[in-house]
Scaffold this active site. Structure first.
Site, PDB file in Angstrom:
ATOM      1  N   LYS A   1      39.293  31.529  49.896  1.00 61.76           N
ATOM      2  CA  LYS A   1      37.890  31.905  50.130  1.00 61.76           C
ATOM      3  C   LYS A   1      37.201  30.853  50.995  1.00 61.76           C
ATOM      4  CE  LYS A   1      37.692  34.558  45.852  1.00 61.76           C
ATOM      5  NZ  LYS A   1      37.350  34.657  44.435  1.00 61.76           N
TER       6      LYS A   1
ATOM      7  N   GLN B   1      34.479  31.324  39.795  1.00 64.11           N
ATOM      8  CA  GLN B   1      35.835  31.885  39.748  1.00 64.11           C
ATOM      9  C   GLN B   1      36.245  32.154  38.303  1.00 64.11           C
ATOM     10  OE1 GLN B   1      37.539  32.823  42.432  1.00 64.11           O
ATOM     11  NE2 GLN B   1      39.351  33.491  41.319  1.00 64.11           N
TER      12      GLN B   1
ATOM     13  N   ASP C   1      29.415  38.094  43.968  1.00 61.91           N
ATOM     14  CA  ASP C   1      30.495  38.797  43.270  1.00 61.91           C
ATOM     15  C   ASP C   1      30.015  40.157  42.760  1.00 61.91           C
ATOM     16  OD1 ASP C   1      33.118  37.887  43.050  1.00 61.91           O
ATOM     17  OD2 ASP C   1      32.573  36.296  41.643  1.00 61.91           O
TER      18      ASP C   1
HETATM   19  N1  GUN Z   1      39.130  36.138  39.601  1.00 64.82           N
HETATM   20  C1  GUN Z   1      39.953  37.090  40.084  1.00 64.82           C
HETATM   21  N2  GUN Z   1      39.289  37.877  40.966  1.00 64.82           N
HETATM   22  C2  GUN Z   1      38.029  37.411  41.027  1.00 64.82           C
HETATM   23  C3  GUN Z   1      36.875  37.804  41.758  1.00 64.82           C
HETATM   24  O1  GUN Z   1      36.860  38.750  42.541  1.00 64.82           O
HETATM   25  N3  GUN Z   1      35.767  37.036  41.559  1.00 64.82           N
HETATM   26  C4  GUN Z   1      35.750  35.996  40.709  1.00 64.82           C
HETATM   27  N4  GUN Z   1      34.614  35.329  40.563  1.00 64.82           N
HETATM   28  N5  GUN Z   1      36.803  35.603  40.016  1.00 64.82           N
HETATM   29  C5  GUN Z   1      37.933  36.315  40.178  1.00 64.82           C
END
Ligand code: GUN
Length: 320
Positions: A69, A113, A136
């Site tokens: 990311k 995350q 998100d």
């Molecule tokens: N963990 C796995 N996929 C995601 C996601 O799309 N966002 C977040 N914040 N954590 C994750």
């Protein structure tokens, strides 16, 4: 290539019709190029979109996702910051971190995350993120906006599914979309977004009786269960569009041979790495479909692109 609504560009072969592969990597590339242009425009006006990612502890899979990311932010000209508190951080300390980020003018998006350590109150934290910075799309305010058809920051994976369908020229309106899986992160918002795009939507889950009865009627089948090859060929209507959200690591050689009989490429990859990635749809079902997202290289490729898009949308809405 843009096609007339509802048609599937498939290839007739001597054996029948080859399904169309929906290339998530290519579509993600298009979206990222568009986002990069938007970032350039914003930066020319003195606004650099900023994303803060909180990664707690040392979960290897999460570390890989977060690095990816942050790297993509760099490629598109988005400012990014990674906060890496230790596993021992408390909910209260996390709440303080989030409050600081909420108050910062230069941070447009906040991503926590997941999963968080068990002792941290995940729900409370997700609700502490300002809805305006919730890239998100996990905050109840954004979930509510999505369900009432208002502009919202939508969860990235479901948003990616809709982008794949739309950018591939596949009709959604009037189609029967069956979503298997009811998670807050994928299944529920995917169902809502497909409904907003005028599909007739059925949501199935682990307690659904006679699942195949529903999946066999699906024009668009979204599989988001988290079990390798769970949706089998017999559960799929010939010509359906298959959207596979699963990313399951398979380490059993017999299982790999069962899913990919005679596939030398898979066998070689498996021999090298000791594992291969399989979606929630049995790969042998793809041959029956009209179009499908491969794993890897399908839906997964879109998630980060949509996160970048949400960050720019959040920057525009707040500062643009
Ligand atoms: N963990 C796995 N996929 C995601 C996601 O799309 N966002 C977040 N914040 N954590 C994750």
């Amino acid at each position: 290539m843009t096609m007339s609504s509802g048609t599937i560009e498939s290839v007739r072969t001597e054996d029948g019709v080859s399904p169309r592969i929906l290339d998530g990597v290519a579509i993600a590339g298009e979206i990222k190029a568009e986002v990069a242009l938007e970032v350039q425009e914003l930066r020319a006006r003195g606004i650099t979109p900023g994303l803060a990612v909180i990664l707690v502890g040392e979960v290897p899979a999460s570390q890989i996702y977060v690095r990816s990311k942050v790297k993509t932010c760099g490629e598109l000209g988005i400012h990014s910051e990674m906060l890496t508190p230790p596993e021992s951080i408390t909910t209260e300390e996390m709440l303080e971190l989030v409050a600081e980020l909420n108050a910062r003018e230069d941070i447009d998006g906040i991503l926590i995350q997941l999963p968080l350590p068990a002792h941290v109150d995940t729900k409370r934290l997700l609700e502490a993120v300002s809805p305006a910075k919730d890239v998100d799309g996990f905050h109840p305010v954004n979930a509510g906006r999505l369900q009432s058809g208002q502009p919202a920051l939508a969860p990235c994976t479901p948003a990616g599914i809709v982008e794949i369908l739309k950018r591939s020229g596949l009709a959604i309106a009037g189609k029967h979309a069956v979503v298997v899986g009811r998670s807050d992160i994928v299944g529920k918002p995917a169902a809502m977004m497909l409904l907003n795009a005028s599909a007739t939507v059925t949501v199935c889950h682990s307690r659904t009786v006679d699942l195949a009865r529903f999946t066999r009627d699906a024009d668009i089948l979204v599989a988001a269960i988290g079990r390798a090859g769970f949706v089998t060929a017999e559960m799929v209507k010939p010509g359906a569009v298959l959207i596979d959200v699963g990313i399951n690591r398979v380490t059993d050689a017999a299982e790999v041979e069962r899913f990919f009989p005679g596939d030398a490429g898979r066998a070689a990859g498996f021999a090298k790495r000791g594992s291969t990635v399989v979606g929630d749809i049995d790969p042998r079902a793809f041959a029956r479909s009209g179009a499908y997202t491969p794993v890897p290289g399908g839906v997964g490729a879109l998630t980060i692109a949509m996160l970048m898009k949400n960050t720019v949308t959040a920057a525009r809405a707040r500062r643009g």
